[in-house]
Design a protein around this motif. Sequence first.
Motif, short mmCIF file in Angstrom:
data_model
loop_
_atom_site.label_atom_id
_atom_site.label_comp_id
_atom_site.label_asym_id
_atom_site.label_seq_id
_atom_site.Cartn_x
_atom_site.Cartn_y
_atom_site.Cartn_z
N MET A 80 0.81 -1.24 0.08
CA MET A 80 0.07 0.12 -0.05
C MET A 80 0.88 1.27 -0.11
O MET A 80 1.96 1.30 0.36
CB MET A 80 -0.82 0.00 1.19
CG MET A 80 -1.80 -1.09 1.19
SD MET A 80 -2.62 -1.25 2.84
CE MET A 80 -3.24 0.37 2.90
N ASN A 81 0.36 2.21 -0.39
CA ASN A 81 0.96 3.59 -0.51
C ASN A 81 0.18 4.47 0.55
O ASN A 81 -1.02 4.59 0.44
CB ASN A 81 0.67 4.58 -1.69
CG ASN A 81 1.14 5.90 -1.77
OD1 ASN A 81 0.27 6.76 -2.32
ND2 ASN A 81 2.48 6.12 -1.08
N GLY A 82 0.77 4.46 1.86
CA GLY A 82 0.19 4.98 2.87
C GLY A 82 -0.55 3.66 3.90
O GLY A 82 -0.36 2.59 3.55
N ARG A 83 -1.20 4.06 4.60
CA ARG A 83 -2.05 3.03 5.47
C ARG A 83 -3.15 3.37 5.89
O ARG A 83 -3.57 4.54 5.98
CB ARG A 83 -1.03 2.57 6.57
CG ARG A 83 -0.33 3.96 7.37
CD ARG A 83 0.67 3.65 8.55
NE ARG A 83 1.61 4.84 8.46
CZ ARG A 83 2.34 4.88 9.34
NH1 ARG A 83 2.31 4.33 10.36
NH2 ARG A 83 3.16 6.06 9.32
N ARG A 84 -4.13 2.42 6.52
CA ARG A 84 -5.50 2.59 7.02
C ARG A 84 -5.22 3.15 8.57
O ARG A 84 -6.24 3.66 8.72
CB ARG A 84 -6.17 1.30 6.71
CG ARG A 84 -6.19 1.16 5.30
CD ARG A 84 -7.27 -0.18 4.95
NE ARG A 84 -6.26 -1.27 5.71
CZ ARG A 84 -6.36 -2.65 5.50
NH1 ARG A 84 -7.72 -3.02 5.11
NH2 ARG A 84 -5.69 -3.64 5.92
#
Length: 340
Positions: free
Chosen positions: A154-158
């Motif tokens: 992922m680019n970024g995270r949840r």
Amino acid sequence: MSGRQSGRPTLEQVAARAGVGRGTVSRVINGSPRVSEQTRTAVARAVAELGYVPNQAARALAGSRTDAIALVIPEAEARLFAEPYFLDLIRGVSAELAEADKQLLLTLVRSEQERQRFEQYLAAQRVDGVLLASVHGDDPLPDRIRELGLPVVMNGRRSEAEPVPYVDSDNIGAGRAAVAHLVGRGRSRIATVTGPLDMYVARARLGGYRAGLAEAGLAPDEELVSAGDFTEEGGRRAMRLLLDRSPDLDAVFVASDVMAAGARGALREAGRRVPEDVALVGVDDSPVARLMDPPLTSVRQPIEEMGRTMARMLLEEIVEAPEEPRRRVLPTELIERESC
């Protein structure tokens, strides 16, 4: 009893049955020599008992791959092509995959129906791995991709506790640096326009803003916080709300350059000068920042390098998955211009 169960077994279930990590199962399936015979036997027994035959494993065991990588962006076309962030990210991903002789498939997933269709596409063994960008907090797609046995980055995270491999930038540091710069310019009524707060990136930048205020000895004021949506119009609306609630504000940290352009328009409508009356700082250091009037001070994140790094990480995951999900956080840097 055969040990088989209803429903499609996952890589995690095989790992639990064999008493090993997920990465070990992946190494056994991909024929890695870095596994003991005892472990290989335990994994093989768990695979047989559970009836586990993932698409990716079947391809690997057959010695063939698609040499295609999907980049998934769950946003509408209008935002994709209006947002410099995505264009820089795609450029980095594309460059890294081209060097590895892989094909890039760009996919927009904008509805539940499109998500289900994309999952069916993945189940048909048409890509070797998936890159995800702009993922919101409640998005189940990263977990579904892992359940299908496909590598995903992922680019970024949840969330702070993201279980899926990701590449991110220091968003908390971005907010802190922006506030520190504004305080250093003598500003004390510092507002912020956030991104959508169901996204970790927006919450992290807001957290950095609050940390920056605390470090400067400034009391937090929720009247100085207004939520946007990473669009220009969203920035304009959020800025108008801030001016209505707190007309004495003298600076704004805006969580993206595109929203800062909208905020600049709202300030102009209200007769406020930048930076004389209200100082502005954005995030991304995109062409939007350089072309604004006045040019926008912005916190640069290495977007193209993030794209390259996540593509490189995915290619490594395809060959051999690590025991634990890998995480990379790249540094940010404040670029000073005339808006503050």
